[in-house]
Design an enzyme around this catalytic site. Structure first.
Site, mmCIF file in Angstrom:
data_model
loop_
_atom_site.group_PDB
_atom_site.id
_atom_site.type_symbol
_atom_site.label_atom_id
_atom_site.label_comp_id
_atom_site.label_asym_id
_atom_site.label_seq_id
_atom_site.Cartn_x
_atom_site.Cartn_y
_atom_site.Cartn_z
ATOM 1 N N ARG A 96 32.826 45.425 11.622
ATOM 2 C CA ARG A 96 31.370 46.141 11.876
ATOM 3 C C ARG A 96 30.252 45.333 11.885
ATOM 4 N NH1 ARG A 96 29.810 50.450 7.071
ATOM 5 N NH2 ARG A 96 27.488 50.336 7.748
ATOM 6 N N LYS A 203 49.092 41.880 1.273
ATOM 7 C CA LYS A 203 49.396 42.557 -0.048
ATOM 8 C C LYS A 203 47.874 42.617 -0.773
ATOM 9 C CE LYS A 203 48.542 39.827 -3.102
ATOM 10 N NZ LYS A 203 47.474 38.818 -3.357
ATOM 11 N N ASP A 232 53.781 38.449 2.372
ATOM 12 C CA ASP A 232 53.382 37.682 1.202
ATOM 13 C C ASP A 232 53.378 36.078 1.380
ATOM 14 O OD1 ASP A 232 54.013 36.246 -1.270
ATOM 15 O OD2 ASP A 232 54.907 38.162 -2.127
ATOM 16 N N HIS A 233 52.133 35.666 1.300
ATOM 17 C CA HIS A 233 52.111 34.124 2.012
ATOM 18 C C HIS A 233 53.068 33.197 0.976
ATOM 19 C CE1 HIS A 233 48.998 33.465 -0.940
ATOM 20 N NE2 HIS A 233 49.012 32.068 -0.706
ATOM 21 N N LYS A 237 55.320 29.224 2.541
ATOM 22 C CA LYS A 237 55.327 28.088 1.916
ATOM 23 C C LYS A 237 56.421 27.181 1.854
ATOM 24 C CE LYS A 237 51.596 29.120 -1.374
ATOM 25 N NZ LYS A 237 50.553 28.345 -1.216
ATOM 26 N N GLU A 271 45.790 29.007 -11.831
ATOM 27 C CA GLU A 271 44.506 28.606 -10.833
ATOM 28 C C GLU A 271 43.285 28.328 -11.874
ATOM 29 O OE1 GLU A 271 44.567 31.205 -7.120
ATOM 30 O OE2 GLU A 271 44.608 32.696 -8.553
ATOM 31 N N ASP A 290 47.923 41.310 -8.375
ATOM 32 C CA ASP A 290 47.378 40.603 -7.703
ATOM 33 C C ASP A 290 48.471 39.495 -7.224
ATOM 34 O OD1 ASP A 290 45.637 39.227 -5.975
ATOM 35 O OD2 ASP A 290 45.042 37.922 -7.420
ATOM 36 N N HIS A 295 53.933 37.539 -5.358
ATOM 37 C CA HIS A 295 54.267 36.137 -5.404
ATOM 38 C C HIS A 295 55.599 35.713 -6.374
ATOM 39 C CE1 HIS A 295 51.027 36.085 -2.691
ATOM 40 N NE2 HIS A 295 50.137 35.705 -3.449
ATOM 41 N N LYS A 393 43.798 33.092 -14.050
ATOM 42 C CA LYS A 393 42.386 32.595 -12.998
ATOM 43 C C LYS A 393 41.756 31.746 -14.199
ATOM 44 C CE LYS A 393 42.337 34.969 -9.346
ATOM 45 N NZ LYS A 393 42.787 34.410 -8.005
HETATM 46 C C1 BG6 Z 1 46.506 35.474 -3.342
HETATM 47 C C2 BG6 Z 1 45.693 36.225 -4.397
HETATM 48 O O1 BG6 Z 1 47.594 36.172 -2.848
HETATM 49 O O2 BG6 Z 1 46.999 34.142 -3.615
HETATM 50 C C3 BG6 Z 1 44.549 35.075 -4.861
HETATM 51 O O3 BG6 Z 1 45.209 37.432 -4.183
HETATM 52 C C4 BG6 Z 1 45.107 33.652 -5.201
HETATM 53 O O4 BG6 Z 1 44.126 35.899 -6.022
HETATM 54 C C5 BG6 Z 1 45.798 33.330 -3.977
HETATM 55 O O5 BG6 Z 1 44.057 32.885 -5.520
HETATM 56 C C6 BG6 Z 1 46.512 31.877 -4.210
HETATM 57 O O6 BG6 Z 1 47.183 31.491 -2.983
HETATM 58 P P1 BG6 Z 1 47.286 30.035 -3.041
HETATM 59 O O7 BG6 Z 1 48.083 29.791 -1.709
HETATM 60 O O8 BG6 Z 1 46.218 29.162 -3.078
HETATM 61 O O9 BG6 Z 1 48.522 29.541 -4.353
#
Ligand code: BG6
Length: 540
Positions: A96, A203, A232-233, A237, A271, A290, A295, A393
């Site tokens: 948008r 996600k 799911d990134h 990795k 984190e 989250d 993960h 966090k």
């Molecule tokens: C995301 C979460 O999936 O992964 C975030 O929503 C988090 O809150 C992030 O900061 C962390 O990703 P990575 O790859 O830096 O560990």
């Protein structure tokens, strides 16, 4: 209604830098790129047939968000730079914003310059730029989606993309259904014979079991299951994929990978960042939804599953599902879980505010920014071995690791004084940063006494390999375009993970305010209390 594209409030956001995975052998990279430039379709390091995407268009929803700017757009460029995108590749942004193609191209250019893993090369950028388009509109605007459908047709004609489209929903979860419905309404979700259509969903897939199920109904009414890629990134990795190599390409660990030798397993994703500008997404979701639901439970599945018969998607997913099905919650959730919320504190020499003082967070929010849970796995391999999962966090530092902690030797034929500071053997998979694997074991201290102390044996990616690790999103975007699903969780895994988490969330919802912990610390005291049996969280 809020602007769905407002990045500070709602867009998916990665505040972490990608510095850790970028730092690799510059020499190796530049040589590779020179050769790749001569033959852009071939990565000369790759001795196997190259996995190159065929002609296609990638449509990105949520291009103004941080995820797009920091990860997705740079990853697309990096794929191009590695010669893994086809010449006609086209990228369509949808948002948008009152933008023209050149405005989106400029945003992409800036994102690439700021965050790409590989060096900027004008010729690669020029090729990518030719395929960049932008369609302005709101998600509820039928006209905008009709324009998108038209634009895709035109791109097919001018760039030979053959009707192959991947739709990437990098948007807040509440917009998933409306975007999917629009893709269905305009017919772009249905692939004519000889072409493909795929949808990629970020996600969290749902908010609990019920909503995940509903979202799946909507998604599968528009796309067949084989065309749905749930991201799911963490699975993209290198270090996470290496868990499979470590376990199943070697004979060294498997015999001791069970209740006979393992005392417990700790999975940590810590984190140091706060929630930054993500209040709109994070509040009401919290740490467990989250990252534990996805993960950390995926990490648990990879560490605990039986060996798959092959690495194709169905075999891999079957084993992950079996182990997720066997996960059991402790009966006393008060004793075996912990949740916290960061207070003001110091981090990296700077004073930082508490969660309740962050922009956009209501002063009585009960959302947790720290979560820890103890799980058990009811099967022959793992019965009685606790798996401890924790995330938070504003913790002491950024580190993700899986530590398999072994039982103590049954008998030590040394004097007690000589083994006073001997810990338990451990195998630690360092997911990030400082990617690698550490084995901790006892060794004799040089000298005349038989004193034994812990030492480490280390494998570090940076030292063993010249190749730098691709970013998770490079791998996953390429897999989507190729249509290769093993690194994407199936709906059954998603639902099994919600089944594990839902009772914990329901319990926490009755518990009022989470325990406070100072920013920069290692979480609330209840997290230490839940370990018990002489066990303790690893100091990181
Ligand atoms: C995301 C979460 O999936 O992964 C975030 O929503 C988090 O809150 C992030 O900061 C962390 O990703 P990575 O790859 O830096 O560990």
């Amino acid at each position: 209604m809020k602007d769905p594209e407002t990045p500070s409030e709602e867009a998916l956001d990665f505040e972490e830098t990608i510095a850790a995975t970028v730092a690799t052998s510059a020499a190796a990279t530049s040589t590779t790129l020179e050769v790749a430039a001569a033959n852009p379709l071939r990565d000369p390091r790759d001795k196997r047939l190259p996995r190159v995407a065929g002609p296609c268009v990638l449509v990105l929803f949520g291009v103004t968000g941080d995820l797009a700017k920091r990860k997705l757009l740079p990853a697309i460029y990096d794929l191009g730079n590695r010669g893994l995108l086809p010449p006609g590749f086209s990228l369509v942004g949808f948002a948008r914003r009152d933008w023209k193609d050149q405005d989106f191209a400029q945003v992409t250019h800036d994102a690439v310059k700021a965050h790409a893993r590989t060096p900027f090369r004008e010729e690669v950028w020029k090729q990518l730029r030719e395929g960049i388009h932008f369609v302005p509109g709101e998600f509820s605007d039928d006209g905008a989606f009709d324009a998108l459908a038209m634009a895709l047709k035109e791109i097919d004609e001018t760039r030979g993309t053959g009707g192959n489209y991947a739709f990437y929903l990098s948007v807040p979860p509440k917009f998933f259904p409306v975007v999917v419905e629009q893709l269905k309404r305009t017919g772009v979700s249905q692939a004519p014979p000889g072409s493909w259509r795929r949808v990629v969903i970020e996600k969290p897939f749902g908010h609990d079991l019920k909503s995940a199920h509903e979202l799946n109904e909507i998604t599968t009414s528009a796309f067949p299951e084989s065309s749905i890629f749930r991201i799911d990134h963490y699975l993209g990795k290198e270090t996470v994929q290496n868990i499979l190599a470590l376990r199943f390409a070697n004979n060294l660990y498997e015999p001791i990978w069970n209740r006979g030798y393992v005392d417990h397993v700790q999975i940590t994703m810590a984190e140091d960042i706060g929630i930054g500008g993500r209040a709109g997404y994070y509040d009401g979701i919290g740490a467990a939804r989250d990252v534990i639901q996805n993960h950390l439970l995926q990490l648990l599945a990879l560490v605990a599953m039986e060996d798959p018969t092959s690495f194709d998607a169905s075999a891999l997913r079957r084993e992950k599902e079996k182990v997720l099905k066997a996960v059991q919650l402790p009966s006393d959730l008060a004793l075996n879980t912990a949740r916290g919320q960061y207070d003001a504190g110091w981090q990296g020499g700077e004073k930082v505010v508490g969660y309740l003082q962050e922009d956009g967070i209501s002063p009585d929010s009960t959302t947790e920014t720290y979560a820890a849970i103890k799980l058990e796995i009811a099967n022959r391999r793992w019965a009685g071995v606790p798996f401890y999962l924790r995330t938070g966090k504003r913790l002491g530092r950024r580190v993700t690791e899986v530590a398999v902690v072994f039982q103590r030797a049954p008998h030590l034929p040394f004097s007690k004084d000589d083994t006073e500071i001997l810990g338990q053997n451990a195998l630690v998979i360092r997911v990030q940063p400082d990617e690698g694997i550490t084995v901790r074991f006892g060794s004799k201290v040089p000298g005349t006494a038989m004193e034994v102390r812990d030492v480490s044996m280390d494998f570090a990616y940076g030292e063993s390999f010249l190749e730098s690790s691709p970013e998770a999103y490079e791998r996953l975007l390429l897999d989507v375009m190729i249509g290769d699903p093993p690194l994407f969780p199936h709906q059954r895994e998603v639902e099994l993970s919600w089944k594990i988490l839902d009772p914990i969330e329901e319990f926490w919802a009755t518990q009022g305010q989470p325990e406070g912990y100072p920013a920069g610390s290692w979480g609330p005291p209840s997290a230490d209390a839940m370990m018990g049996d002489g066990r303790a969280w690893r100091r990181l």
